[in-house]
Design a protein around this motif. Sequence first.
Motif, short mmCIF file in Angstrom:
data_model
loop_
_atom_site.label_atom_id
_atom_site.label_comp_id
_atom_site.label_asym_id
_atom_site.label_seq_id
_atom_site.Cartn_x
_atom_site.Cartn_y
_atom_site.Cartn_z
N ASP A 1 9.08 6.52 -11.88
CA ASP A 1 9.01 5.85 -10.58
C ASP A 1 10.28 6.09 -9.75
OD1 ASP A 1 6.47 4.94 -11.10
OD2 ASP A 1 7.10 2.92 -11.67
N GLU B 1 15.37 -0.15 2.12
CA GLU B 1 14.43 -0.88 1.27
C GLU B 1 15.16 -1.90 0.38
OE1 GLU B 1 11.20 -0.67 1.57
OE2 GLU B 1 11.17 1.06 2.89
N GLY C 1 11.82 4.80 -0.56
CA GLY C 1 11.04 3.99 -1.49
C GLY C 1 11.95 3.06 -2.26
N LYS D 1 11.05 12.02 -2.83
CA LYS D 1 10.51 11.76 -1.50
C LYS D 1 11.59 11.34 -0.49
CE LYS D 1 5.80 10.83 -2.51
NZ LYS D 1 4.86 11.19 -1.49
N GLN E 1 10.31 9.65 -8.46
CA GLN E 1 9.40 9.82 -7.33
C GLN E 1 10.09 9.52 -6.00
OE1 GLN E 1 6.39 11.04 -7.32
NE2 GLN E 1 5.86 10.63 -5.21
N ARG F 1 5.28 1.33 9.90
CA ARG F 1 5.72 2.11 8.77
C ARG F 1 4.64 2.04 7.70
NH1 ARG F 1 10.97 -0.52 6.37
NH2 ARG F 1 9.69 -1.68 4.98
N ARG F 2 4.30 3.16 7.16
CA ARG F 2 3.24 3.25 6.15
C ARG F 2 3.85 3.15 4.76
NH1 ARG F 2 0.52 7.76 3.61
NH2 ARG F 2 -1.45 6.96 2.82
N LEU F 3 3.37 2.18 3.98
CA LEU F 3 3.86 1.99 2.62
C LEU F 3 2.73 2.23 1.63
CD1 LEU F 3 5.87 -1.31 3.14
CD2 LEU F 3 6.77 1.00 3.08
N THR F 4 3.07 2.74 0.46
CA THR F 4 2.09 2.89 -0.61
C THR F 4 2.68 2.31 -1.88
OG1 THR F 4 2.93 5.08 -1.20
CG2 THR F 4 1.11 5.01 0.38
N LEU F 5 1.81 1.94 -2.79
CA LEU F 5 2.24 1.37 -4.07
C LEU F 5 2.11 2.42 -5.15
CD1 LEU F 5 3.04 -1.10 -5.79
CD2 LEU F 5 0.60 -1.57 -6.02
N ARG F 6 3.14 2.56 -5.95
CA ARG F 6 3.11 3.47 -7.09
C ARG F 6 3.62 2.70 -8.29
NH1 ARG F 6 3.78 8.93 -8.93
NH2 ARG F 6 5.18 8.94 -10.70
N TYR F 7 2.89 2.74 -9.37
CA TYR F 7 3.32 2.09 -10.60
C TYR F 7 2.82 2.90 -11.78
CZ TYR F 7 3.82 -1.16 -14.42
OH TYR F 7 4.16 -1.74 -15.62
#
Length: 106
Positions: A14, A86, A24, A21, A17, A1-7
Amino acid sequence: RRLTLRYTGGMVPDVLQFLIKGNGIYTTPECPSAKVKLRVAFECAPLAWLVEKAGGSSSDGYQRYLDLKLRTLDQRSPVALGSAQEVQEYESLCSGRGPSDGGERR
């Protein structure tokens, strides 16, 4: 599973977002070196309600966020808002169970 960080530094952008999507998590965990800043009655609970109505989940790390009992008007608490999977993983980590160990206490 591909995770990205957003802050962004803002709770509302946040949370918006991951609502857009569809997956998250937004968290403000508690730690000894930094106290939690967000208030239950004014920031966390209203967004927890909105996220749950949109099909997501909310937690303080140990229980559903909307089940949290408000003791004072200025009460602050850790919060996790996001997709059910999550938030469940976040609760597992907070309670000392890893997400891959079958939920058994370490």
